[in-house]
Write an enzyme that holds these catalytic residues in place. Structure first.
Site, PDB file in Angstrom:
ATOM      1  N   ASP A 159      -9.196   9.654   4.833  1.00  0.00           N
ATOM      2  CA  ASP A 159      -8.543  10.439   3.784  1.00  0.00           C
ATOM      3  C   ASP A 159      -9.559  11.378   3.116  1.00  0.00           C
ATOM      4  O   ASP A 159      -9.317  12.595   2.971  1.00  0.00           O
ATOM      5  CB  ASP A 159      -7.962   9.442   2.760  1.00  0.00           C
ATOM      6  N   SER A 163      -5.129   1.568   8.670  1.00  0.00           N
ATOM      7  CA  SER A 163      -5.324   0.279   7.959  1.00  0.00           C
ATOM      8  C   SER A 163      -6.538  -0.527   8.409  1.00  0.00           C
ATOM      9  O   SER A 163      -6.826  -1.566   7.814  1.00  0.00           O
ATOM     10  CB  SER A 163      -4.069  -0.620   8.036  1.00  0.00           C
TER      11      SER A 163
END
Ligand code: AR6
Length: 166
Positions: free
Chosen positions: A33, A117
């Site tokens: 991110d 994840s």
């Protein structure tokens, strides 16, 4: 759809869309991110604010511009945070299925994925690989290439091994 794997940085991929492992707030963070927002520039955050005023649900996907990245779009997904007890695997497989559905809406022919994840959110790596590959392999989509981008050699080898037995 062809599933491929490369060892590298997702922000450098020459594809139509790159997938971001975001969080529910959709205002940037660490890991992939942080790298995508840093390389894409302020246009990515501005589009996140405009298009996702209330963020995004875990397991869901949504797109923004890719700003200065070589890709045209960023498809943001929110993986489950295993470290804080979100262990429902369907939330993880949903990220891949929803990302491909958004890619189809956009008409993206090639999509690069990180191992959602498996970093800060702590999903066990073997199972993160299995969830990714089985979901991509079962998808009905017009996307021609799903490219898994492994940031380290160990992850690359796990994904390559999984692909060779799929
Ligand atoms: N290119 C490809 N893969 C990468 C890159 C990169 N540039 N950087 C890291 N990885 P993570 P998550 C790998 O932590 O676990 C953020 O703060 C990394 O080695 O990026 O879903 C968000 O805002 C790992 O294998 O995502 C959320 O709060 C994989 O990408 C939270 O972290 C995913 O690691 C999301 O955590």
């Amino acid at each position: 759809m062809e599933i491929t794997v490369v060892h590298g940085d997702i922000t450098r991929q020459q594809v139509d869309a790159v997938v971001n492992a975001a969080n529910r707030g959709m205002r940037g963070g660490g890991g992939v991110d942080g790298a995508i927002h840093a390389a894409g520039g302020p246009a990515v955050l501005a589009d996140c604010v405009a298009r996702f005023p209330h963020g995004l649900a875990t397991g869901d996907a949504g797109w923004t511009t890719a700003g200065d990245l070589p890709a045209r779009w960023v498809i943001h997904v929110v993986g489950p945070d295993h470290r804080s007890g979100q262990t429902d695997r369907s939330l993880l497989t949903s990220c891949y299925a929803r990302a491909l559905a958004v890619a189809d809406e956009l008409g993206a022919g090639s999509v690069a994925f990180p191992l959602v994840s498996a970093g800060i959110y702590g999903w066990p790596k073997h199972d993160a690989v299995a969830a990714a590959i089985e979901t991509l392999a079962a998808a009905e989509t017009a996307v021609a290439e799903a490219r898994m981008v492994a940031f380290d050699r160990g992850t690359y080898q796990l994904i390559a091994q999984s692909l060779s037995t799929t």
